[in-house]
Motif scaffolding. Structure first.
Motif, mmCIF file in Angstrom:
data_model
loop_
_atom_site.group_PDB
_atom_site.id
_atom_site.type_symbol
_atom_site.label_atom_id
_atom_site.label_comp_id
_atom_site.label_asym_id
_atom_site.label_seq_id
_atom_site.Cartn_x
_atom_site.Cartn_y
_atom_site.Cartn_z
ATOM 1 N N MET A 58 1.807 -7.832 -3.546
ATOM 2 C CA MET A 58 2.806 -6.822 -2.589
ATOM 3 C C MET A 58 2.666 -6.856 -1.168
ATOM 4 S SD MET A 58 3.457 -3.800 -5.159
ATOM 5 C CE MET A 58 1.702 -3.440 -5.956
ATOM 6 N N HIS B 218 -8.180 -1.537 -5.062
ATOM 7 C CA HIS B 218 -7.489 -1.117 -5.950
ATOM 8 C C HIS B 218 -8.424 -0.333 -6.972
ATOM 9 C CE1 HIS B 218 -4.209 0.088 -8.551
ATOM 10 N NE2 HIS B 218 -3.865 -0.926 -8.850
ATOM 11 N N ARG C 229 -0.474 5.046 -2.129
ATOM 12 C CA ARG C 229 -0.448 3.539 -2.405
ATOM 13 C C ARG C 229 0.276 3.242 -0.982
ATOM 14 N NH1 ARG C 229 1.654 -0.444 -7.154
ATOM 15 N NH2 ARG C 229 -0.187 0.458 -7.749
ATOM 16 N N PRO D 277 5.974 -0.712 -4.425
ATOM 17 C CA PRO D 277 6.623 -0.174 -5.824
ATOM 18 C C PRO D 277 5.381 0.159 -6.664
ATOM 19 C CG PRO D 277 7.481 -2.321 -5.019
ATOM 20 C CD PRO D 277 6.312 -1.852 -4.011
ATOM 21 N N SER D 278 5.447 0.515 -7.817
ATOM 22 C CA SER D 278 4.673 0.896 -9.008
ATOM 23 C C SER D 278 5.236 1.136 -10.080
ATOM 24 C CB SER D 278 3.664 2.153 -8.317
ATOM 25 O OG SER D 278 2.736 2.343 -9.450
ATOM 26 N N THR D 279 4.777 0.583 -11.363
ATOM 27 C CA THR D 279 5.079 1.150 -12.615
ATOM 28 C C THR D 279 3.868 1.981 -13.145
ATOM 29 O OG1 THR D 279 6.749 -0.608 -12.966
ATOM 30 C CG2 THR D 279 5.800 0.591 -14.959
ATOM 31 N N ARG D 280 2.774 1.187 -13.424
ATOM 32 C CA ARG D 280 1.598 1.872 -14.062
ATOM 33 C C ARG D 280 0.975 3.011 -13.325
ATOM 34 N NH1 ARG D 280 2.788 -2.843 -16.097
ATOM 35 N NH2 ARG D 280 3.403 -3.168 -13.792
ATOM 36 N N THR D 281 0.615 2.810 -12.112
ATOM 37 C CA THR D 281 -0.129 3.753 -11.204
ATOM 38 C C THR D 281 0.651 5.020 -11.147
ATOM 39 O OG1 THR D 281 -1.071 1.949 -10.237
ATOM 40 C CG2 THR D 281 -1.442 3.993 -9.117
ATOM 41 N N CYS E 141 -4.059 -6.993 -14.584
ATOM 42 C CA CYS E 141 -3.831 -5.770 -14.362
ATOM 43 C C CYS E 141 -2.212 -5.469 -14.378
ATOM 44 C CB CYS E 141 -4.213 -5.725 -12.688
ATOM 45 S SG CYS E 141 -3.549 -6.816 -11.624
ATOM 46 N N LEU E 142 -1.385 -6.549 -14.344
ATOM 47 C CA LEU E 142 0.137 -6.394 -14.513
ATOM 48 C C LEU E 142 0.629 -5.864 -13.248
ATOM 49 C CD1 LEU E 142 0.584 -4.834 -18.235
ATOM 50 C CD2 LEU E 142 0.605 -7.416 -17.577
ATOM 51 N N PRO E 143 1.798 -6.235 -12.731
ATOM 52 C CA PRO E 143 2.804 -7.076 -13.601
ATOM 53 C C PRO E 143 2.392 -8.445 -13.660
ATOM 54 C CG PRO E 143 3.597 -6.065 -11.411
ATOM 55 C CD PRO E 143 2.220 -5.538 -11.611
ATOM 56 N N ARG F 122 -4.928 2.915 -17.710
ATOM 57 C CA ARG F 122 -4.905 3.324 -16.507
ATOM 58 C C ARG F 122 -4.581 4.999 -16.471
ATOM 59 N NH1 ARG F 122 -2.779 0.478 -12.531
ATOM 60 N NH2 ARG F 122 -3.792 2.111 -11.473
ATOM 61 N N GLN G 292 -7.949 0.924 -10.620
ATOM 62 C CA GLN G 292 -7.664 -0.315 -11.512
ATOM 63 C C GLN G 292 -9.060 -0.619 -11.870
ATOM 64 O OE1 GLN G 292 -4.554 -1.951 -12.249
ATOM 65 N NE2 GLN G 292 -5.820 -2.609 -13.794
HETATM 66 N N1 CP Z 1 -1.674 -2.633 -12.157
HETATM 67 C C1 CP Z 1 -0.831 -1.828 -11.281
HETATM 68 O O1 CP Z 1 -1.423 -1.085 -10.282
HETATM 69 O O2 CP Z 1 0.397 -1.755 -11.481
HETATM 70 P P1 CP Z 1 1.887 -1.116 -10.791
HETATM 71 O O3 CP Z 1 1.898 -1.769 -9.566
HETATM 72 O O4 CP Z 1 2.905 -1.063 -11.862
HETATM 73 O O5 CP Z 1 1.154 0.542 -10.369
#
Ligand code: CP
Ligand code: NVA
Length: 348
Positions: free
Chosen positions: A242, A141, A114, A62-66, A279-281, A324, A144
């Motif tokens: 992850m 990463h 990813r 999963p990913s939000t930012r990337t 780096c979040l989350p 990012r 990042q």
């Molecule tokens: N920091 C980062 O890679 O966030 P995501 O997992 O949301 O892509």
């Protein structure tokens, strides 16, 4: 801020798989370009450098930012973006990575990937005949890293003589990459974690070699009080990454509880200008399913960073997240775009 066309040209049609594939000068150019990309976006300066290019995004995790950054950056640059989530491709199940790479490479101009194993992104790049960007693996990463060192550059004006202390799981992708990237760029890096979670010896040795060249100092320690003093940047990440087995959770929590970034820990830095990055989350409260189940089982309100520290530093942390977008855009642009046109427009 400077521009060196000969260095920027080194990125053309090249994959972006891990930081060690690039020199200090190349990484510095990329960080500067990321800052310029941010200016271009904020000032509405057109930068459709990838007009009509076709880009594939593959996400096994999963990913939000990337994902958001690659999608928005690609569209801002004028490219067409296709997203492939886990189980949407035959890759690995019914078709080898190599065969998938050949097919996608004949249709797309570049591929973001990813995944779990770093060797998979390398294999994809070896067969695709188009550039591949690493959007995170268990080991590295790199996109990042460009956003993180861009953020530090924005805050302090330069990376010179800066010290970054990473606190938490010293074996994960972020810790390894901060250690290597910092040592290449000349930033002092402390990895503060329980001994059991120290980075592997080969990573420490590699970082030491880069540090000798760049003049930075690296330090791997479990002594928070001694190591954290004079840090310019305190950086933390999740306690389990992850893809890691859930069986590790008990042990990780016991090991890492003393390494939580909280107010008492920040007070040990003795530097009034220290910034906090993540780096979040982040697990800073119980407003997530995992955060809540950890709270119910272990009576923890937060894991790697307390909500108090997170809230106090969130402007910086969300700026890091926004970066990012700008840094991934810079990576996409140098790989596929006509950079002379961009620099001319920016009047640099
Ligand atoms: N920091 C980062 O890679 O966030 P995501 O997992 O949301 O892509
Ligand atoms: N170490 C984390 C980083 C997430 C951006 C993970 O791999 O899950």
């Amino acid at each position: 801020m400077n521009r060196d066309e000969t260095i920027i040209k080194n990125f053309k049609q090249k994959s972006f798989l891990k930081i060690m594939d690039f020199s200090k000068e190349e990484l510095t150019q990329l960080i500067d370009l990321s800052i310029m990309m941010k200016k271009a976006k904020k000032e509405n300066i057109p930068h459709k450098l990838l007009k009509d290019k076709n880009i594939a995004l593959i996400f096994e995790k999963p990913s939000t930012r990337t994902r958001a950054a690659f999608s928005v950056a690609g569209r801002d640059l004028g490219a067409n973006i296709d997203y492939f989530g886990k189980e949407e491709l035959h890759i690995g199940e019914k078709e080898s990575i190599e065969d998938t790479a050949i097919v996608l490479g004949r249709m797309y101009d570049a591929i973001e990937f990813r995944g779990h194993r770093h060797q998979d992104v390398e294999a994809l790049s070896a067969s695709a005949k188009v550039p591949v960007w690493n959007g995170l693996t268990d080991e590295w990463h790199p996109t990042q890293m460009i956003a993180d060192f861009m953020t530090i550059t924005e805050v302090f004006g330069s990376l010179e003589d800066k010290t970054l202390s990473y606190i938490g799981d010293g074996r994960n992708n972020i810790a390894r990459d901060l250690l290597i990237t910092g040592s290449i760029l000349g930033v002092n890096v402390n990895i503060i974690s329980p001994e059991k979670l120290f980075p592997d010896d080969d990573i420490i040795q590699m970082a030491q070699q880069y540090a000798t060249l760049s003049g930075s100092k690296i330090n791997i320690s479990s002594d928070i009080d001694k190591t954290i003093v004079n840090s310019d940047v305190i950086y933390t990440d999740v306690w389990f990454s992850m893809g890691e087995s859930k069986d590790l959770i008990d042990e990780r929590i016991q090991l890492l509880k003393p390494f939580q970034v909280n107010q008492q820990l920040l007070e040990k830095t003795k530097n009034p200008n220290t910034i906090v990055l993540h780096c979040l989350p982040a697990f800073h409260d119980t407003n997530t399913n995992i955060g809540l189940s950890i709270h119910n089982k272990y009576d923890l309100e937060a894991m790697e960073i307390t909500d108090q520290v997170f809230q106090t530093n969130k402007e910086m942390i969300f700026n890091q997240a926004e970066n990012r977008l700008h840094s991934i855009k810079a990576i996409m642009a140098v790989t596929l775009g006509d950079m002379d046109t961009f620099y001319e427009q920016m009047a640099i």
